[in-house]
Each structure stands twice: as structure tokens, then as C-alpha cells.
Design a protein around this motif. Sequence first.
Motif, PDB file in Angstrom:
ATOM      1  N   ASN A 126       0.850  -1.194   0.000  1.00 29.20           N
ATOM      2  CA  ASN A 126       0.000   0.000   0.000  1.00 29.20           C
ATOM      3  C   ASN A 126       0.884   1.242   0.000  1.00 29.20           C
ATOM      4  OD1 ASN A 126      -1.867   2.026   0.379  1.00 29.20           O
ATOM      5  ND2 ASN A 126      -2.917   1.008   2.079  1.00 29.20           N
ATOM      6  N   SER A 154      -6.563   4.972  -5.614  1.00 23.49           N
ATOM      7  CA  SER A 154      -6.395   3.672  -4.973  1.00 23.49           C
ATOM      8  C   SER A 154      -7.252   2.607  -5.654  1.00 23.49           C
ATOM      9  CB  SER A 154      -6.777   3.750  -3.492  1.00 23.49           C
ATOM     10  OG  SER A 154      -6.685   2.481  -2.878  1.00 23.49           O
ATOM     11  N   LEU A 156      -7.609  -0.482  -3.934  1.00 25.79           N
ATOM     12  CA  LEU A 156      -7.629  -1.488  -2.874  1.00 25.79           C
ATOM     13  C   LEU A 156      -9.024  -1.910  -2.419  1.00 25.79           C
ATOM     14  CD1 LEU A 156      -4.663  -0.300  -0.635  1.00 25.79           C
ATOM     15  CD2 LEU A 156      -4.761  -2.295  -2.128  1.00 25.79           C
ATOM     16  N   PRO A 205      -3.524  -6.496   1.993  1.00 27.65           N
ATOM     17  CA  PRO A 205      -3.206  -5.197   1.384  1.00 27.65           C
ATOM     18  C   PRO A 205      -4.164  -4.068   1.736  1.00 27.65           C
ATOM     19  CG  PRO A 205      -2.952  -6.955  -0.221  1.00 27.65           C
ATOM     20  CD  PRO A 205      -3.592  -7.570   0.987  1.00 27.65           C
ATOM     21  N   GLN A 206      -5.462  -4.360   1.956  1.00 26.10           N
ATOM     22  CA  GLN A 206      -6.439  -3.297   2.185  1.00 26.10           C
ATOM     23  C   GLN A 206      -6.615  -2.932   3.661  1.00 26.10           C
ATOM     24  OE1 GLN A 206      -7.008  -6.369   1.091  1.00 26.10           O
ATOM     25  NE2 GLN A 206      -9.075  -7.109   1.532  1.00 26.10           N
TER      26      GLN A 206
END
Length: 314
Positions: A126, A154, A156, A205-206
Amino acid sequence: MMMKQFLLIVLLSLATLSACNQKPKDGMTDTYTSGVIAIAADESFQPIVQEEVDVFEGVYPLAGIVPRYTTEVNAINLLLKDSVRVAIATRTLTSEEMNSFHSRKFFPREIKLATDGLALIVNQKNSDSIISVRDIKRILTGEIKKWIEIYPKSQLGDIQLVFDNKNSSTVRFAADSLCKGKPLSTDLKALKNNQDVINYVARTPQAIGVIGVNWLGNRSDTTNLSFRNEIRVMAVSAENIATPSNSYKPYQAYLFYGDYPLVRSIYVLLNDPRNALPWGFTSFLTSDRGQRIILKSGLVPATQPVRVVDVKDK
């Protein structure tokens, strides 16, 4: 006459021996620097508390400190129930809690130990690593749910905000200090402890994780100017719009000068009317040696005039 004096000496000796063999009325035999006691500590501070315990026991080999790392709620409850005589937490006792002690003729002490910060961590993949306090509040209350609402580029998807434990001091800080009592979003996720948060963020990742600053330390860096490699630490701004120039990471210097906005105090809550081992350990924590352990951990000592390394010095 000689026989009378002899009998008196024998009686006095027996009385002295009997007194020596009697235990205190409360059954506790620890002294200022010896014996074994349990303490309760907010799990957020496990790395630093454990180091303090290890050094204290090295200095005083007849003393044993058995820490119980738990939620802040449980740590204070253990103190209230007299299960421990020392608790380490991020708040002082409420008036109701203090009255409970006073009704039992106990007069506990509240001693500031350090200034701590709450760190926001994200996955290494990120690249969006600055955020405002305003946006943190909006995520906490559910007003913002997607990364694109903060960072238009983004990809994500949904934000997953992760805490250590539903009864932890980090959740209380978010609810009381940031959201001012507004209900927290039901989408927030609570795990078990700070290490679980780090592990979760490292593979998700989020995610955004909320952990205590002393869990961030890179043990190979004695300057406290680098963090753990498996996650990325966010810079936080007190301004409504976060920019690189007004956002700060929770470096020790920024905690000390007040630039980093997510700060809180750490307290030792002490209920030890006998001035025994709980007092001895607390005195060590606030001594020069104990405070230098805090300095080494990346937090800001409360009671000793020690120099904090400024990021600008490096």
C-alpha cells in the motif's frame, strides 16, 4: 536471682523466635527487593514491560515479577479485586474505582510512566501512507468505507480497520479521544493482540492496523529511527488535509514535541500499603535506569530529563 534472670532470657528468646516465624496478617512476605508478585499490564506495552521486568530481576535476583499481559479493562479489574497490586494502563482510576479502594481503607497511587503513541500500519504494497485525523475519525464511525474515498487513485477496495482487542486501550482511545463518544462502525475488526494485528496487516493489502508504538521497534536500530520491515507505518496529520509536509510518523521526537497527534499517557496504578515489592518495582520503573529502558523502546520517559534524538539530527 540468677535462675530468674536465666528464665527471663529464655522466655524473651522464645518470644523473639516465635515473632520471627509469624507471617504478616495479609499473608504476604515480599519485601522492597525480594519475593514474588504478579502484575497486570495492558498488552499494548508487553515488549517494554517485559524488558523492564528482565532488567529488574537481573538487578535484584531475589525478586520475581510475574506479568500478566491482558486487556486494559481486565488489568484494572484485577487491581480492583486485589488480585494484583500493580497495573500498567493508559488511564487513571475513575472516581468510582477510587471510592471502591477508599471504602476498604486503601489509597492507591497513580504515577505517570511515559508518553506513548498509537501507530497506524498498512501493508507494504500500500503506497498510500499519509492520513489526517479527520479521515481516521470518518473511518472509525463508518462514514468512509473505501480507500478510493481518501485516495482517488487507490485500487484497494474496502478499508479493513483492525484493532488488537475489543476491550483494549486502543479501542477506548478511538472511541473517547477521537470519536468523542460517537458509535464506532460495526465493520471494525478486533483480533487478540498487537502481534496478531501486525501479522494480519502484513498479509492483507487493504488493511489498516492500530497498535502501540513500542511494537514497531526495529531491534537492530538503537536510534529508534526505523520501524519493523514487514509493515509500513502511516504518517498522520492534525490538519484536515494531510500532506507530506504536515504529516508525521510516530518517531520518538515527534511524540516528545507534540507533532504526532495520536498520543496517550502510560500510568502505573499502585496499591501497596506495605511498601513492599510492588513499590520496589514501581520505583525502578521511574528511576533513571527504568526510564532509559523506556527511552530505548521509542517512547518518551515521564520522570527523567533524558535527551530524545530528533529525526532532524540524522
